[in-house]
Write an enzyme that holds these catalytic residues in place. Structure first.
Site, PDB file in Angstrom:
ATOM      1  CG  ASP A 291      -5.427  -2.372   0.313  1.00 32.01           C
ATOM      2  OD1 ASP A 291      -6.514  -1.781   0.441  1.00 32.01           O
ATOM      3  OD2 ASP A 291      -4.912  -2.574  -0.793  1.00 32.01           O
TER       4      ASP A 291
HETATM    5  C1  NOJ Z   1      -8.329  -1.701  -1.780  1.00 33.75           C
HETATM    6  C2  NOJ Z   1      -7.287  -1.105  -2.663  1.00 33.75           C
HETATM    7  O1  NOJ Z   1      -6.222  -2.009  -2.863  1.00 33.75           O
HETATM    8  C3  NOJ Z   1      -6.725   0.191  -2.104  1.00 33.75           C
HETATM    9  O2  NOJ Z   1      -5.836   0.733  -3.027  1.00 33.75           O
HETATM   10  C4  NOJ Z   1      -7.838   1.119  -1.763  1.00 33.75           C
HETATM   11  O3  NOJ Z   1      -7.312   2.353  -1.313  1.00 33.75           O
HETATM   12  C5  NOJ Z   1      -8.716   0.475  -0.715  1.00 33.75           C
HETATM   13  N1  NOJ Z   1      -9.280  -0.764  -1.241  1.00 33.75           N
HETATM   14  C6  NOJ Z   1      -9.838   1.393  -0.254  1.00 33.75           C
HETATM   15  O4  NOJ Z   1     -10.779   1.530  -1.244  1.00 33.75           O
END
Ligand code: NOJ
Length: 757
Positions: A291
């Site tokens: 993430d």
């Molecule tokens: C953080 C989020 O937790 C995740 O779900 C997302 O895909 C990413 N940022 C990218 O935006």
């Protein structure tokens, strides 16, 4: 989400050369051989480069990492970047791809990732809302359309579906998943993967999907986003992992790990989850992206000394690509050279990434998603029709006293009141991708479209809910004091035959980082409702919400309540379809609605405990100031007709692990209009080597019934439905007694029993 997408076209020089095919392409036949043929000619630096993902905007979905455009452009040209996220448009993706294809040594195309969560331009209901339709075909179709629209804009990889089981309404991201149940979420996961990826990933209208967040993110303690997760092995395997297993089996191309630590280990650095379970036991061959900066954040967890240490932990644990963390590019080469890391681990990660790129057909044509023609093939009108259809199917009718709904033709004067009544932004929800702000059909517009000339519609806002700027990263300011609009609202309510009261949550009350300790009607909304109700008892409360709300007062007093989530582009029309009876509501809750926030986390498939219940003695598992049951349970939802369930009949009272039992129930439409019922099957294992839930959803069927019609609905109970992760750490069934339950919601079921021999 902030619309300040920085197009790469602005950031980087424009190339004019035509698309250049990779020379790697035709040298080998099957994907594995192709992958190896590429891997074999890569330097260590180039391999590590494939494991790096940059964002094309600096403030979209995570903390900024500083202005490094120049550096990043150079990295792209050297072929030291594997993927970019948040780069959109045919032009911008083409420019970035050209940087790689026209400058780098071995020309490995980039993947372009983006959060396409519930639509790209056409916006569908937020995932929690859409799950309330229980309509898997519809959910597959909306993913398909999202893929089409995204692919036409340069995107070939979505960070969806989010399949975190979430049982805590305080957690803002509950809106992004399929609710509290592992079985339902598993089926949704499969449908979404089929929808995004299509029959074949190499179809240019297919995009790679991501099963996220692996794992446990939805169990954040106290519902506070990013918080610590405490789950035991039993809960991990029986509740959290099944949807991920379903996604892996459905062939999802990628996984994303999660921000949280789980039982003392950050998921991003969790070897058991990633290497042992996912890549080992499940034999899954895709790649895992971290993430946003979750590898680097292992420093903040107090689990890694520095970026290099974080890189070492993450790679050893099985994280293949670093999203915006800067750890792999900082640490991996050094770690291999110092002998601290086996290059084979890097080879494995790169092999996985290349495999997906080959499957997407990027080596054949790196620009296949950057095709200006694709946009012309989008049938926007058809997509809107689907959006309206799925939106109306997602609406849940919670209460309908005096048959206030559907609106009778004698209602000639309707007052539409409330902060969300003419809000064209909230229905677009959070995680709105390229859905334009203020572009949805509002409730007021929908009602006006449907009401016809003979019905007078008046409108008063009554009060604001959210104030000021609404954007992905900014906190939302709630109006807690200004009641200056109450008077005018009360006046129109007095004069109306009926009030449609539009309350709930602003789009930016749920979503990432939007955890709340209160889940009631925020600001002055409850007071507004009470003032309106004093002057007009014919109130239809229409809620728009991204989480279960605490609505006990309304449930007791307001005669009709409709849950309309955040339904997307066609929201208002879909709501009007239900209010005016053009569509008979069929949605069922995918999450329990509590009586009080203090019950959270609340879910139907809980354990019995050693002291289940006793109304006359306090020393039992209950609350002294409130019922322990849900106000509206999982699976609940009314229709304008009435469905009656007959007794269950079983084909046998015994089965072996190789056999099965058929359970049949007659379901009758006992009302006067046609309707659709979600018939639900639950099972309970009465005694086992670990304690088991009081019931678990194990099947469902959508049944359309004409007035007076009866259908025999049959479910087959097979051994796989009885299996669970047991005390010996095996996924198996155990002989003994079971209950089988069928009905229209998790709290109202016909029961029978059988034995597994
Ligand atoms: C953080 C989020 O937790 C995740 O779900 C997302 O895909 C990413 N940022 C990218 O935006």
């Amino acid at each position: 989400m902030k619309k300040r997408i920085l197009l790469l076209a602005c950031l980087f020089p424009v190339f004019t050369a035509t698309a250049q095919k990779s020379d790697i392409k035709s040298s080998v036949k099957d994907v594995e051989a192709k992958v190896d043929s590429v891997l074999n000619i890569m330097t260590l630096e180039e391999k590590v480069g494939q494991m790096v993902q940059y964002s094309g905007t600096w403030d979209l979905t995570g903390p900024a990492t500083g202005d490094q455009n120049q550096f990043r452009e150079e990295q792209l040209k050297k072929g030291l970047v594997g993927s970019m996220l948040n780069v959109l448009s045919v032009e911008a993706t083409r420019e970035a791809q050209k940087m790689v294809m026209e400058n780098s040594r071995i020309k490995i195309p980039l993947m372009f990732g983006y959060d396409v969560i519930h639509g790209f331009k056409t916006i569908f209901p937020v995932p929690l809302g859409e799950t309330a339709s229980w309509d898997l075909e519809a959910m597959e179709e909306t993913a398909r359309i999202s893929a089409l629209e995204a692919a036409a804009d340069g995107v070939n990889w979505t960070f969806a579906p989010m399949i975190d089981i979430s049982r805590d309404a305080r957690w803002g991201r509950i809106m992004e998943g399929a609710g509290e149940d592992p079985y339902l979420t598993s089926r949704v996961a499969e449908a979404k993967v089929r929808g995004y990826q299509g029959e074949d990933l190499s179809d240019p209208a297919s995009i790679a999907a991501t099963a996220k967040h692996f794992a446990g993110y939805g169990f954040a303690e106290a519902g506070r986003d990013y918080n610590t997760v405490h789950v035991g092995e039993n809960e991990l395997h029986n509740t959290i992992l099944p949807p991920f297993k379903a996604a892996a089996d459905a062939g999802v191309a990628t996984f994303m790990n999660s921000f949280n630590d789980i039982d003392g280990t950050p998921s991003t650095g969790n070897r058991i989850l990633q290497r042992e379970i996912l890549k080992g036991n499940w034999d899954w061959d895709g790649f895992i992206v971290s993430d946003w900066a979750s590898i680097a954040e292992m420093r903040d967890h107090g689990y890694a000394e520095d970026l290099t240490h974080a890189a070492e932990i993450a790679l050893k644990a099985g994280s293949d690509m670093d999203m915006e963390g800067g750890t792999y590019e900082t640490g991996l080469v050094k770690l291999v050279e110092e002998g601290k890391l086996d290059e084979q681990l890097i080879n494995d990660a790169v092999r996985r990434i290349l495999r997906v790129k080959f499957k997407l057909g990027l080596f054949e044509d790196p620009y296949r998603y950057s095709n200006p023609e694709a946009i012309n093939k989008i049938d926007k009108a058809a997509h809107r029709e689907v959006a309206r259809d799925v939106a109306k199917k997602s609406i849940v009718l919670l209460k309908n006293e005096k048959n206030l709904l559907p609106l009778s033709s004698s209602v000639k004067n309707i007052a539409v009141i409330g902060p969300l009544a003419d809000d064209k932004n909230t229905p677009i929800g959070n995680w709105r991708a390229q859905g334009e702000a203020n572009s949805a059909v509002s409730i007021l517009e929908g009602v006006r479209n449907a009401a016809g000339k003979n019905v007078k519609i008046t409108y008063e806002k009554g009060a604001d809910l959210g104030m000021g700027e609404r954007s992905f990263l900014k906190p939302l300011e709630i109006n807690k004091t200004d009641k200056s609009g109450f008077k005018a609202a009360v006046e129109v309510a007095k004069k109306a035959d009926l009030v449609i009261l539009a309350l709930g949550e602003d789009a930016f009350q749920s979503g990432e980082g939007r955890s709340q300790v209160n889940i009631g009607l925020a600001g002055v909304q409850k007071e507004l409702m009470q003032e309106i109700f004093k002057v007009n008892k014919n109130v239809v409360l229409v809620l728009q919400n991204g989480r279960p709300l605490e609505i006990s007062w309304a449930a007791e007093n307001i005669p009709a309540i409709v849950v309309a989530w955040q339904l997307g582009t066609e929201s208002g029309n879909a709501i009007a379809d239900v209010l005016f009876g053009k569509y008979n509501p069929s949605g069922k809750l995918p999450v329990s609605f509590p009586r009080a926030v203090g019950q959270e986390p609340l879910y139907y498939n809980q354990k019995m405990t050693g002291r289940p219940t006793n109304p006359t003695d306090v020393t039992y598992s209950a609350y002294t100031d409130e019922e322990k049951t849900a106000l509206y349970p999982f699976g609940y939802g009314l229709s304008y007709t009435i469905f009656k369930y007959g007794d269950l009949s079983l084909s046998s009272k015994e089965m072996t692990q190789q056999g099965s039992i058929k359970v049949t129930v007659p379901v009758t439409n006992a009302g006067s209009i046609a309707g659709k019922e979600v018939v639900q099957l639950y099972l309970r294992d009465l005694v086992a080597s670990t304690t088991r839930p009081v019931k678990e959803l194990k099947g469902f069927e959508l049944v359309q019934l004409q007035p007076g019609e009866t259908k025999q609905v049959t479910f087959e109970i097979t051994n796989d439905l009885l299996e669970f992760y047991n005390a010996e750490r095996k996924w198996t069934s155990e002989p003994g007694k079971f209950q089988v339950m069928v009905g229209g919601n998790s709290a109202d079921l016909k029961v029978e029993s059988f034995e597994l021999k």
